[in-house]
Scaffold this motif. Structure first.
Motif, PDB file in Angstrom:
ATOM      1  N   LEU A   1      41.651 -10.724  32.109  1.00 52.32           N
ATOM      2  CA  LEU A   1      42.987 -10.331  31.658  1.00 52.32           C
ATOM      3  C   LEU A   1      42.911  -8.960  30.993  1.00 52.32           C
ATOM      4  O   LEU A   1      41.864  -8.540  30.509  1.00 52.32           O
ATOM      5  CB  LEU A   1      43.530 -11.365  30.665  1.00 52.32           C
ATOM      6  N   SER A   2      44.030  -8.256  30.983  1.00 52.49           N
ATOM      7  CA  SER A   2      44.102  -6.953  30.315  1.00 52.49           C
ATOM      8  C   SER A   2      44.066  -7.170  28.800  1.00 52.49           C
ATOM      9  O   SER A   2      44.642  -8.155  28.295  1.00 52.49           O
ATOM     10  CB  SER A   2      45.393  -6.253  30.722  1.00 52.49           C
ATOM     11  N   PRO A   3      43.370  -6.324  28.039  1.00 52.98           N
ATOM     12  CA  PRO A   3      42.719  -5.061  28.421  1.00 52.98           C
ATOM     13  C   PRO A   3      41.234  -5.205  28.757  1.00 52.98           C
ATOM     14  O   PRO A   3      40.570  -4.218  29.013  1.00 52.98           O
ATOM     15  CB  PRO A   3      42.883  -4.217  27.150  1.00 52.98           C
ATOM     16  N   HIS A   4      40.706  -6.436  28.761  1.00 48.78           N
ATOM     17  CA  HIS A   4      39.261  -6.616  28.944  1.00 48.78           C
ATOM     18  C   HIS A   4      38.813  -6.247  30.349  1.00 48.78           C
ATOM     19  O   HIS A   4      37.756  -5.639  30.527  1.00 48.78           O
ATOM     20  CB  HIS A   4      38.879  -8.066  28.634  1.00 48.78           C
ATOM     21  N   VAL A   5      39.607  -6.640  31.351  1.00 43.10           N
ATOM     22  CA  VAL A   5      39.168  -6.424  32.730  1.00 43.10           C
ATOM     23  C   VAL A   5      38.992  -4.939  33.046  1.00 43.10           C
ATOM     24  O   VAL A   5      38.125  -4.559  33.850  1.00 43.10           O
ATOM     25  CB  VAL A   5      40.160  -7.092  33.714  1.00 43.10           C
ATOM     26  N   GLU A   6      39.780  -4.090  32.389  1.00 43.66           N
ATOM     27  CA  GLU A   6      39.661  -2.655  32.633  1.00 43.66           C
ATOM     28  C   GLU A   6      38.370  -2.074  32.065  1.00 43.66           C
ATOM     29  O   GLU A   6      37.950  -0.979  32.453  1.00 43.66           O
ATOM     30  CB  GLU A   6      40.855  -1.903  32.030  1.00 43.66           C
ATOM     31  N   GLN A   7      37.729  -2.790  31.165  1.00 41.14           N
ATOM     32  CA  GLN A   7      36.518  -2.284  30.525  1.00 41.14           C
ATOM     33  C   GLN A   7      35.243  -2.634  31.298  1.00 41.14           C
ATOM     34  O   GLN A   7      34.171  -2.112  30.986  1.00 41.14           O
ATOM     35  CB  GLN A   7      36.419  -2.847  29.099  1.00 41.14           C
ATOM     36  N   ILE A   8      35.323  -3.499  32.295  1.00 42.45           N
ATOM     37  CA  ILE A   8      34.134  -3.932  33.039  1.00 42.45           C
ATOM     38  C   ILE A   8      33.688  -2.809  33.958  1.00 42.45           C
ATOM     39  O   ILE A   8      34.442  -2.376  34.851  1.00 42.45           O
ATOM     40  CB  ILE A   8      34.419  -5.202  33.861  1.00 42.45           C
ATOM     41  N   ALA A   9      32.493  -2.319  33.782  1.00 48.65           N
ATOM     42  CA  ALA A   9      31.967  -1.225  34.611  1.00 48.65           C
ATOM     43  C   ALA A   9      31.856  -1.668  36.062  1.00 48.65           C
ATOM     44  O   ALA A   9      31.244  -2.694  36.367  1.00 48.65           O
ATOM     45  CB  ALA A   9      30.597  -0.789  34.091  1.00 48.65           C
ATOM     46  N   GLY A  10      32.492  -0.908  36.973  1.00 45.26           N
ATOM     47  CA  GLY A  10      32.382  -1.165  38.400  1.00 45.26           C
ATOM     48  C   GLY A  10      33.208  -2.313  38.918  1.00 45.26           C
ATOM     49  O   GLY A  10      33.077  -2.696  40.089  1.00 45.26           O
ATOM     50  N   PHE A  11      34.113  -2.870  38.092  1.00 42.50           N
ATOM     51  CA  PHE A  11      34.803  -4.080  38.520  1.00 42.50           C
ATOM     52  C   PHE A  11      35.827  -3.820  39.625  1.00 42.50           C
ATOM     53  O   PHE A  11      36.032  -4.677  40.486  1.00 42.50           O
ATOM     54  CB  PHE A  11      35.498  -4.760  37.336  1.00 42.50           C
ATOM     55  N   GLU A  12      36.444  -2.650  39.619  1.00 45.09           N
ATOM     56  CA  GLU A  12      37.463  -2.380  40.636  1.00 45.09           C
ATOM     57  C   GLU A  12      36.858  -2.441  42.039  1.00 45.09           C
ATOM     58  O   GLU A  12      37.414  -3.054  42.948  1.00 45.09           O
ATOM     59  CB  GLU A  12      38.097  -1.007  40.393  1.00 45.09           C
ATOM     60  N   GLY A  13      35.701  -1.796  42.219  1.00 48.68           N
ATOM     61  CA  GLY A  13      35.034  -1.847  43.507  1.00 48.68           C
ATOM     62  C   GLY A  13      34.527  -3.242  43.825  1.00 48.68           C
ATOM     63  O   GLY A  13      34.615  -3.700  44.972  1.00 48.68           O
ATOM     64  N   PHE A  14      34.000  -3.935  42.817  1.00 47.67           N
ATOM     65  CA  PHE A  14      33.511  -5.303  43.009  1.00 47.67           C
ATOM     66  C   PHE A  14      34.651  -6.220  43.421  1.00 47.67           C
ATOM     67  O   PHE A  14      34.495  -7.057  44.325  1.00 47.67           O
ATOM     68  CB  PHE A  14      32.863  -5.790  41.719  1.00 47.67           C
ATOM     69  N   ARG A  15      35.813  -6.071  42.795  1.00 48.96           N
ATOM     70  CA  ARG A  15      36.987  -6.889  43.134  1.00 48.96           C
ATOM     71  C   ARG A  15      37.410  -6.652  44.574  1.00 48.96           C
ATOM     72  O   ARG A  15      37.787  -7.601  45.288  1.00 48.96           O
ATOM     73  CB  ARG A  15      38.130  -6.557  42.168  1.00 48.96           C
ATOM     74  N   ALA A  16      37.327  -5.425  45.018  1.00 47.75           N
ATOM     75  CA  ALA A  16      37.690  -5.121  46.406  1.00 47.75           C
ATOM     76  C   ALA A  16      36.718  -5.772  47.386  1.00 47.75           C
ATOM     77  O   ALA A  16      37.125  -6.288  48.445  1.00 47.75           O
ATOM     78  CB  ALA A  16      37.719  -3.607  46.613  1.00 47.75           C
ATOM     79  N   VAL A  17      35.434  -5.778  47.039  1.00 45.23           N
ATOM     80  CA  VAL A  17      34.421  -6.365  47.930  1.00 45.23           C
ATOM     81  C   VAL A  17      34.605  -7.874  48.048  1.00 45.23           C
ATOM     82  O   VAL A  17      34.636  -8.425  49.150  1.00 45.23           O
ATOM     83  CB  VAL A  17      32.996  -6.035  47.427  1.00 45.23           C
TER      84      VAL A  17
END
Length: 472
Positions: A54-70
């Motif tokens: 959940l926001s704002p924690h998820v935005e702090q995870i290093a590399g999560f955006e790319g991982f979520r896409a994969v």
């Protein structure tokens, strides 16, 4: 020390409950390792669904955006997938990789480092992973450390348990029951300490406690190192090192063990789902009032472990008493019994869900208690028994590799658990649990067939070559 001398020494060593002293160190080390692992795992899905994703924690995870896409592409998640669906796929991917990497850990131990060094490296990686879980930014790195560390630790320590006994020593199966008692002791304590800290004080305190537990496991293992048998000669370290060679009947045995993996996968789904969709479902769908007190959701893991420990001990005694008057079932027979009881257990969840849906209430916690009792009886006749089977039947030339192969059924099982978990919000709970019961019932039928037509391939005589065909 020669192999013959080592075997004689192990036969005469009964310092720990009638077993070699080293079994005590390995069991207590595994207990603390499992405390750390299950302390983290008991919190993982709840942590992701309630905070991390959940926001704002998820935005702090290093590399999560790319991982979520994969993972979205791999699991075909829609762009608007719920937090629970994403958490379920992460859980499935993580826990399946945890059971996949022991294959490489076994090869690393067999060919390069030896079991002892590989186990120490694994323990250090796992401790690092647990401590990294205390920070949002390092979440993915923490999972990577835990995956690699467990791969180095898990299969190799189980292999060392098997190596404590000479071929034909009937104590080996009981040793794995004792080993699993250690595992469950760790699982009992994990939710009470790490789980309670995480849910009531702060998630990161729970993960920190798991890291401390892993360091304790390493200290115990190193303290008992001198009691362990020497590691087998390393492959690839000189052409003059004599290694056992694979014989034709051993290849046939390995082939059957591989073919059994999908059946084992189907048989463990009900048990493995406890740490994923079951916790999410119970968090909102079950009345968690136990003897007048509402308990944390993670305490269901402790309930399961307390009952599991009880029935692991009960089943050891039961089969010893049974063997005095009747023929004791072989490993496949016990796996058949376990799979059938597993079906009965998950049917309790389906029945409780149906009753609650009809009454418009939450599911009574006593349906969960009934599930955990039956699931624990099933567990006692499945996981330790199947591990003992693979440790016994594994050819000496590739023992570490075969133990790693064994964990593939948990790779597939946890992947399947993650995928099935995404259906929790898409179907009624009754149908969700009936689906699990149907899969486990299919495994029961296949075990019956294997026990009827193929059991001789896994017999002691065939494994040792005493009953191998003449042309082998």
């Amino acid at each position: 020390m020669t192999a013959t001398t080592a075997a004689a020494t192990r036969d005469g060593d009964r310092a720990f409950l009638g077993h070699p002293k080293a079994l005590g160190f390995l069991s207590f080390s595994e207990a603390w390792e499992r405390f750390s692992y299950y302390g983290m795992q008991a919190l993982l899905v709840l942590y992701m669904t309630k905070t991390l994703l959940l926001s704002p924690h998820v935005e702090q995870i290093a590399g999560f955006e790319g991982f979520r896409a994969v993972i979205g592409a791999i699991y075909r998640l829609p762009g608007d997938a719920s937090t629970q669906q994403v958490a379920s796929t992460i859980f499935g991917l993580y826990t399946s990789l945890v059971y996949f990497t022991p294959i490489f850990g076994g090869l690393l131990a067999d060919r390069l480092l030896g079991r002892t060094r590989t186990i120490v490296i694994g323990a250090l990686l796992m401790a690092a992973g647990h401590f990294l879980m205390a920070f949002d930014v390092s979440f993915l790195l923490a999972l990577l450390c835990l995956v690699l560390g467990t791969g180095c630790f898990k299969g190799n320590i189980a292999g060392q348990v098997g190596s404590l006994y000479a071929e034909g020593d009937n104590r080996r199966a009981d040793a794995f029951q004792i080993f699993y008692l250690g595992i469950n002791a760790g699982v009992i304590a994990a939710p009470l300490i790490a789980g309670t800290l995480g849910e009531t004080v702060g998630w990161h305190y729970g993960f920190g406690a798991a890291g401390v537990g892993m360091l304790i496991a390493l200290v115990i293992y190193l303290a008992g190192r001198r009691h362990l048998p020497p590691d087998p000669p390393l492959r690839g370290r000189g052409a003059d090192v004599a290694r056992p060679k694979m014989r034709p009947h051993e290849w046939r045995t390995v082939g059957l063990l591989v073919l059994l993996l999908p059946v084992l996968t189907a048989s463990v789904l009900c048990n493995q789902q406890i740490f994923n969709a079951y916790l999410v479902w119970a968090d909102t769908g079950v009345d968690l009032t136990f003897f007048g007190r509402k308990v944390p959701t993670t305490w269901l893991i402790t309930l399961d472990s307390v009952v599991s420990v009880s029935f692991l001990a009960i089943m050891v005694v039961f089969w010893r008493l049974w063997a005095r008057r009747f023929k004791e079932p072989d490993e496949i027979g016990k796996l058949t019994i376990g799979a059938f009881v597993s079906v009965l257990g998950v049917l309790c969840l389906a029945a409780g869900s149906a009753q609650a849906a009809a009454a418009g209430t939450q599911v009574s916690i006593w349906w969960c208690v009934a599930f955990h009792v039956l699931n624990s009886i099933a567990f006692a006749n499945m996981l330790p028994v199947s591990l003992a089977l693979y440790a016994r039947a594994a050819p000496a030339a590739i023992t570490g590799f075969v133990i790693g192969i064994y964990y593939l059924h948990l790779v597939a099982g946890n992947q399947t658990v993650g995928i099935l978990g995404t259906l929790l919000e898409k179907m009624p709970a009754t149908q969700f649990w009936l689906m699990h019961a149907a899969i486990a019932a299919g495994a029961t039928v296949v075990f019956l067939v294997v026990g009827r037509f193929f059991a001789t391939l896994l017999s002691h005589e065939n494994v040792t070559g005493q009953g191998a065909p003449a042309h082998a």
